[in-house]
Design a protein around this motif. Structure first.
Motif, mmCIF file in Angstrom:
data_model
loop_
_atom_site.group_PDB
_atom_site.id
_atom_site.type_symbol
_atom_site.label_atom_id
_atom_site.label_comp_id
_atom_site.label_asym_id
_atom_site.label_seq_id
_atom_site.Cartn_x
_atom_site.Cartn_y
_atom_site.Cartn_z
ATOM 1 N N GLU A 119 68.569 16.200 27.843
ATOM 2 C CA GLU A 119 66.540 16.825 27.931
ATOM 3 C C GLU A 119 65.772 16.293 26.072
ATOM 4 O O GLU A 119 65.627 16.004 26.149
ATOM 5 C CB GLU A 119 66.835 18.709 27.693
ATOM 6 N N ILE A 163 65.542 20.683 34.171
ATOM 7 C CA ILE A 163 65.962 19.522 32.996
ATOM 8 C C ILE A 163 64.571 18.489 33.805
ATOM 9 O O ILE A 163 63.258 18.528 33.177
ATOM 10 C CB ILE A 163 66.262 19.244 32.432
ATOM 11 N N HIS A 180 59.947 18.598 32.490
ATOM 12 C CA HIS A 180 59.724 17.458 32.162
ATOM 13 C C HIS A 180 58.835 16.492 32.985
ATOM 14 O O HIS A 180 58.375 15.349 32.267
ATOM 15 C CB HIS A 180 60.084 16.458 31.594
#
Length: 387
Positions: free
Chosen positions: A153, A187, A191
């Motif tokens: 991450e 994750i 994003h």
């Protein structure tokens, strides 16, 4: 099918990439195709189709779409619609098309990969004027690789728009768990990173393991995932060039179709014939193949431990590819070159798999145990001659 997988027909005269790339005295255990005859049902279906004698353009058959839908539901409880399927010549085409799609939407963006990784992953971004972002897997010390989720991450930048996942992983042999896949997907969602999941080895899973398509985790994850699958590795029909993508989100599927326009045309008629026969009638063959491959895997691991000092491997959870660590074997220089020159055994060079590959080789154990044993004994002899 007693003895079926011990029967490995001569292949050098068939223009086999695997068997013609090296001199005749070399045993090739490199490129990922197997030395076994394909399922009898596939061979018979192809024979009947060839006897028809006409090989013109063909539609994408509804029958194959329906077989894939039923197969994914039966194996993974993953419900897709026939229209979610996009037929492709191959999985490499599939993830390059995903990169091409992203390049149109987000020029100059980044593509995440997890080395050490199958070499075409390492060049897909460059092929499409994008930038590669390496977030390596972590070797725990025993050859078992894990994902460092915090590092994963933290490494993601705002420019990262695509993650090409490999599961089962080539070359390290991991079959990622539900928990691992869920955390990766979460994750990527945080994003805004699209997942393109190469799952070509999904049928080649060993005892105690279960393949989980990342898109099957939830409708939300499916909506941001392109899944690539094929019968090619499973049924040893890679030369017939038949693969498919599953893309449930209509907008993503439309963008993907636009990206491939003019680049991939009609599907291979004989590839379709083979795929239908394999998915309809290939299960008993596949069950026996998996037992044979697992026996080969266990024999390979035992032989290395007992006879090849300084060499180690983690027994893969899936695929017929072993990722072998030669770093402690006192081999001068590159181990792939050493075994090719001194044992006349051809394997893949670990350097080609990116970060973490130095000092490794990848060995294909999808062959008869007689050939595998011969290769290993050659390697033992070569190592014994080191000072």
């Amino acid at each position: 099918m007693p003895g079926y997988f011990d029967n490995t027909p001569e292949r050098r005269s068939t223009n086999s990439i695997k068997w013609k790339a090296y001199d005749k005295d070399v045993l090739p255990l490199w490129v990922a195709d197997m030395d076994f005859l394909s399922p009898p049902a596939v061979i018979e279906a192809l024979r009947q189709r060839v006897e028809h004698g006409i090989f013109g353009y063909t539609y994408e058959p509804q029958e194959l779409r329906d077989l894939i839908v039923a197969r994914l539901k039966n194996l993974y409880n993953w419900e897709i619609k026939p229209e979610d399927i996009v037929f492709l010549p191959g999985v490499i085409n599939g993830f390059n098309l995903a990169c091409r799609m992203i390049a149109r939407q987000h020029p100059n963006s980044q593509v995440i990969v997890q080395p050490p990784i199958y070499p075409p992953f390492l060049v897909a971004a460059e092929h499409n004027d994008l930038h590669r972002l390496d977030i390596p897997l972590v070797d725990t010390g025993s050859g078992y690789y894990e994902i460092d989720f915090e590092a994963f991450e933290q490494a993601i930048t705002p420019q990262a728009k695509l993650f090409i996942l490999c599961n089962p992983h080539n070359p390290v042999g991991r079959v990622f768990t539900r928990a691992e896949l869920t955390r990766l997907a979460e994750i990527c969602e945080r994003h805004d990173v699209l997942i393109c999941s190469d799952e070509i080895h999904c049928d080649l899973i060993f005892s105690g393991q279960q393949h989980i398509p990342v898109a099957s985790l939830s409708p939300e994850i499916a909506s941001r995932t392109i899944t690539l699958m094929a019968p090619s590795k499973t049924y040893n029909i890679a030369g017939l060039e038949g693969s498919f993508a599953v893309i449930s989100d209509p907008e993503t599927r439309h963008a993907y179709e636009k990206a491939r326009a003019g680049l991939t045309g009609h599907i291979n008629l004989l590839g379709v014939t083979a795929a239908i026969a394999a998915y309809q009638d290939g299960q008993s063959w596949l069950s026996e193949l998996l037992a044979y491959l697992e026996s080969n895997r266990d024999f390979l691991a035992s032989y290395i431990q007992q006879n090849l000092p300084g060499i180690s491997m983690f027994s893969p959870e899936g695929t017929y590819l072993a990722w072998i660590n030669c770093r402690e074997a006192r081999i001068p220089g590159n181990p792939q070159r050493f075994f090719l020159e001194n044992a006349r055994v051809a394997m893949n060079n670990g350097d080609d798999f990116g970060i973490g590959g130095q000092g490794f080789v990848r060995l294909n154990f999808g062959t008869s145990q007689a050939i595998l044993r011969d290769a290993l004994e050659r390697m033992r002899t070569a190592l014994s001659q080191l000072d």
